[in-house]
Design a protein around this motif. Structure first.
Motif, PDB file in Angstrom:
ATOM      1  N   GLU A 196      40.042  25.594   7.479  1.00 36.12           N
ATOM      2  CA  GLU A 196      39.259  26.813   7.288  1.00 36.12           C
ATOM      3  C   GLU A 196      40.132  28.061   7.216  1.00 36.12           C
ATOM      4  O   GLU A 196      39.799  29.019   6.532  1.00 36.12           O
ATOM      5  CB  GLU A 196      38.253  26.980   8.441  1.00 36.12           C
ATOM      6  CG  GLU A 196      37.087  26.040   8.350  1.00 36.12           C
ATOM      7  CD  GLU A 196      36.144  26.168   9.544  1.00 36.12           C
ATOM      8  OE1 GLU A 196      36.359  27.057  10.392  1.00 36.12           O
ATOM      9  OE2 GLU A 196      35.201  25.365   9.620  1.00 36.12           O
ATOM     10  N   ASP A 197      41.256  28.054   7.922  1.00 33.95           N
ATOM     11  CA  ASP A 197      42.095  29.253   7.965  1.00 33.95           C
ATOM     12  C   ASP A 197      43.236  29.233   6.941  1.00 33.95           C
ATOM     13  O   ASP A 197      44.177  30.007   7.034  1.00 33.95           O
ATOM     14  CB  ASP A 197      42.639  29.475   9.379  1.00 33.95           C
ATOM     15  CG  ASP A 197      43.335  28.256   9.943  1.00 33.95           C
ATOM     16  OD1 ASP A 197      43.491  27.266   9.228  1.00 33.95           O
ATOM     17  OD2 ASP A 197      43.724  28.313  11.136  1.00 33.95           O
ATOM     18  N   CYS A 198      43.132  28.369   5.937  1.00 31.78           N
ATOM     19  CA  CYS A 198      44.148  28.276   4.889  1.00 31.78           C
ATOM     20  C   CYS A 198      43.661  29.035   3.648  1.00 31.78           C
ATOM     21  O   CYS A 198      42.724  28.607   2.985  1.00 31.78           O
ATOM     22  CB  CYS A 198      44.395  26.809   4.556  1.00 31.78           C
ATOM     23  SG  CYS A 198      45.368  26.520   3.073  1.00 31.78           S
ATOM     24  N   GLY A 199      44.303  30.173   3.361  1.00 31.18           N
ATOM     25  CA  GLY A 199      43.913  30.982   2.204  1.00 31.18           C
ATOM     26  C   GLY A 199      44.085  30.253   0.887  1.00 31.18           C
ATOM     27  O   GLY A 199      43.241  30.349  -0.010  1.00 31.18           O
ATOM     28  N   THR A 200      45.176  29.509   0.736  1.00 33.36           N
ATOM     29  CA  THR A 200      45.427  28.749  -0.492  1.00 33.36           C
ATOM     30  C   THR A 200      44.346  27.693  -0.687  1.00 33.36           C
ATOM     31  O   THR A 200      43.850  27.500  -1.799  1.00 33.36           O
ATOM     32  CB  THR A 200      46.822  28.092  -0.439  1.00 33.36           C
ATOM     33  OG1 THR A 200      47.798  29.115  -0.251  1.00 33.36           O
ATOM     34  CG2 THR A 200      47.119  27.329  -1.715  1.00 33.36           C
ATOM     35  N   CYS A 201      43.972  27.019   0.391  1.00 26.18           N
ATOM     36  CA  CYS A 201      42.910  26.003   0.328  1.00 26.18           C
ATOM     37  C   CYS A 201      41.612  26.639  -0.166  1.00 26.18           C
ATOM     38  O   CYS A 201      40.913  26.070  -1.006  1.00 26.18           O
ATOM     39  CB  CYS A 201      42.676  25.388   1.702  1.00 26.18           C
ATOM     40  SG  CYS A 201      44.126  24.597   2.434  1.00 26.18           S
ATOM     41  N   HIS A 202      41.312  27.817   0.355  1.00 29.94           N
ATOM     42  CA  HIS A 202      40.091  28.521  -0.030  1.00 29.94           C
ATOM     43  C   HIS A 202      40.137  28.913  -1.509  1.00 29.94           C
ATOM     44  O   HIS A 202      39.158  28.713  -2.240  1.00 29.94           O
ATOM     45  CB  HIS A 202      39.905  29.751   0.860  1.00 29.94           C
ATOM     46  CG  HIS A 202      38.683  30.534   0.523  1.00 29.94           C
ATOM     47  ND1 HIS A 202      37.406  30.084   0.801  1.00 29.94           N
ATOM     48  CD2 HIS A 202      38.539  31.722  -0.103  1.00 29.94           C
ATOM     49  CE1 HIS A 202      36.531  30.970   0.366  1.00 29.94           C
ATOM     50  NE2 HIS A 202      37.189  31.977  -0.184  1.00 29.94           N
ATOM     51  N   ARG A 203      41.258  29.467  -1.973  1.00 26.23           N
ATOM     52  CA  ARG A 203      41.389  29.868  -3.385  1.00 26.23           C
ATOM     53  C   ARG A 203      41.215  28.666  -4.313  1.00 26.23           C
ATOM     54  O   ARG A 203      40.526  28.745  -5.322  1.00 26.23           O
ATOM     55  CB  ARG A 203      42.751  30.523  -3.643  1.00 26.23           C
ATOM     56  CG  ARG A 203      42.801  31.982  -3.249  1.00 26.23           C
ATOM     57  CD  ARG A 203      44.047  32.661  -3.772  1.00 26.23           C
ATOM     58  NE  ARG A 203      45.302  32.044  -3.351  1.00 26.23           N
ATOM     59  CZ  ARG A 203      45.867  32.196  -2.152  1.00 26.23           C
ATOM     60  NH1 ARG A 203      45.289  32.942  -1.233  1.00 26.23           N
ATOM     61  NH2 ARG A 203      47.009  31.603  -1.875  1.00 26.23           N
ATOM     62  N   MET A 204      41.843  27.554  -3.978  1.00 28.41           N
ATOM     63  CA  MET A 204      41.743  26.370  -4.829  1.00 28.41           C
ATOM     64  C   MET A 204      40.336  25.780  -4.785  1.00 28.41           C
ATOM     65  O   MET A 204      39.923  25.091  -5.713  1.00 28.41           O
ATOM     66  CB  MET A 204      42.798  25.339  -4.445  1.00 28.41           C
ATOM     67  CG  MET A 204      44.193  25.814  -4.818  1.00 28.41           C
ATOM     68  SD  MET A 204      45.463  24.590  -4.508  1.00 28.41           S
ATOM     69  CE  MET A 204      45.095  23.381  -5.772  1.00 28.41           C
ATOM     70  N   GLY A 205      39.593  26.078  -3.733  1.00 27.10           N
ATOM     71  CA  GLY A 205      38.221  25.610  -3.608  1.00 27.10           C
ATOM     72  C   GLY A 205      37.293  26.174  -4.675  1.00 27.10           C
ATOM     73  O   GLY A 205      36.200  25.660  -4.885  1.00 27.10           O
ATOM     74  N   HIS A 206      37.744  27.219  -5.367  1.00 30.46           N
ATOM     75  CA  HIS A 206      36.932  27.794  -6.441  1.00 30.46           C
ATOM     76  C   HIS A 206      36.912  26.907  -7.680  1.00 30.46           C
ATOM     77  O   HIS A 206      36.063  27.078  -8.543  1.00 30.46           O
ATOM     78  CB  HIS A 206      37.432  29.193  -6.807  1.00 30.46           C
ATOM     79  CG  HIS A 206      37.214  30.198  -5.727  1.00 30.46           C
ATOM     80  ND1 HIS A 206      35.963  30.654  -5.364  1.00 30.46           N
ATOM     81  CD2 HIS A 206      38.091  30.819  -4.899  1.00 30.46           C
ATOM     82  CE1 HIS A 206      36.089  31.515  -4.378  1.00 30.46           C
ATOM     83  NE2 HIS A 206      37.366  31.628  -4.071  1.00 30.46           N
ATOM     84  N   TYR A 207      37.889  25.978  -7.799  1.00 29.32           N
ATOM     85  CA  TYR A 207      37.950  25.148  -9.013  1.00 29.32           C
ATOM     86  C   TYR A 207      38.303  23.686  -8.796  1.00 29.32           C
ATOM     87  O   TYR A 207      38.084  22.870  -9.684  1.00 29.32           O
ATOM     88  CB  TYR A 207      38.938  25.745 -10.026  1.00 29.32           C
ATOM     89  CG  TYR A 207      40.326  26.017  -9.480  1.00 29.32           C
ATOM     90  CD1 TYR A 207      41.261  25.000  -9.348  1.00 29.32           C
ATOM     91  CD2 TYR A 207      40.691  27.298  -9.101  1.00 29.32           C
ATOM     92  CE1 TYR A 207      42.525  25.262  -8.849  1.00 29.32           C
ATOM     93  CE2 TYR A 207      41.948  27.572  -8.607  1.00 29.32           C
ATOM     94  CZ  TYR A 207      42.868  26.550  -8.484  1.00 29.32           C
ATOM     95  OH  TYR A 207      44.115  26.809  -7.989  1.00 29.32           O
ATOM     96  N   ASP A 208      38.804  23.302  -7.638  1.00 34.34           N
ATOM     97  CA  ASP A 208      39.290  21.927  -7.490  1.00 34.34           C
ATOM     98  C   ASP A 208      38.202  20.866  -7.647  1.00 34.34           C
ATOM     99  O   ASP A 208      38.387  19.875  -8.360  1.00 34.34           O
ATOM    100  CB  ASP A 208      40.075  21.735  -6.194  1.00 34.34           C
ATOM    101  CG  ASP A 208      39.328  22.132  -4.930  1.00 34.34           C
ATOM    102  OD1 ASP A 208      38.106  22.386  -4.991  1.00 34.34           O
ATOM    103  OD2 ASP A 208      39.982  22.194  -3.873  1.00 34.34           O
ATOM    104  N   ALA A 209      37.036  21.068  -7.043  1.00 34.46           N
ATOM    105  CA  ALA A 209      35.963  20.074  -7.155  1.00 34.46           C
ATOM    106  C   ALA A 209      35.473  19.963  -8.595  1.00 34.46           C
ATOM    107  O   ALA A 209      35.222  18.860  -9.092  1.00 34.46           O
ATOM    108  CB  ALA A 209      34.809  20.436  -6.226  1.00 34.46           C
ATOM    109  N   LYS A 210      35.371  21.102  -9.272  1.00 38.55           N
ATOM    110  CA  LYS A 210      34.889  21.098 -10.655  1.00 38.55           C
ATOM    111  C   LYS A 210      35.864  20.347 -11.565  1.00 38.55           C
ATOM    112  O   LYS A 210      35.451  19.523 -12.385  1.00 38.55           O
ATOM    113  CB  LYS A 210      34.720  22.548 -11.138  1.00 38.55           C
ATOM    114  CG  LYS A 210      34.115  22.645 -12.516  1.00 38.55           C
ATOM    115  CD  LYS A 210      33.781  24.092 -12.869  1.00 38.55           C
ATOM    116  CE  LYS A 210      32.899  24.119 -14.084  1.00 38.55           C
ATOM    117  NZ  LYS A 210      33.420  24.698 -15.245  1.00 38.55           N
ATOM    118  N   VAL A 211      37.157  20.613 -11.410  1.00 39.59           N
ATOM    119  CA  VAL A 211      38.169  19.918 -12.217  1.00 39.59           C
ATOM    120  C   VAL A 211      38.116  18.415 -11.940  1.00 39.59           C
ATOM    121  O   VAL A 211      38.140  17.600 -12.864  1.00 39.59           O
ATOM    122  CB  VAL A 211      39.586  20.480 -11.946  1.00 39.59           C
ATOM    123  CG1 VAL A 211      40.661  19.609 -12.586  1.00 39.59           C
ATOM    124  CG2 VAL A 211      39.696  21.921 -12.454  1.00 39.59           C
TER     125      VAL A 211
END
Length: 102
Positions: free
Chosen positions: A11-26
């Protein structure tokens, strides 16, 4: 056979959060089942921890986030590839496609 892409993140990983905007869709566009596992989600983490520990027995060398391509994650799983760390949507797609070609 449907392969799964398991994302281990925090939850506290900014990079994880940013990639969450597209990783599941890809992942879904490439025909993968997407499973998001936050370390703070005790139930999900407990369920998929054996897969993570088979790749990283003491969690050394993990990236944030760590993605594992897995066949049959709920049974006798096989890890077929991994992607670690942050990257752009295009690079993520390219690296995922290369792993799926193998």
């Amino acid at each position: 056979m449907t392969l799964s892409l398991i994302k281990f993140s925090s939850e506290d990983c900014g990079t994880c959060h940013r990639m969450g905007h597209y990783d599941a869709k890809v992942a879904q566009e490439l025909g993968l089942n997407f499973i998001g596992v936050m370390l703070q989600d005790t139930n999900a983490y407990r369920k998929y921890r054996p897969i993570l520990l088979s790749q990283y027995p003491n969690k050394e060398g993990m990236g944030w986030p760590t993605y594992l391509i897995v066949d049959d994650p709920d049974n006798d799983f096989t890890i077929l590839g991994e992607i670690k760390g942050g990257m752009t949507k295009g690079e993520f797609r390219t690296r995922l496609e290369k792993l799926l070609e193998k």
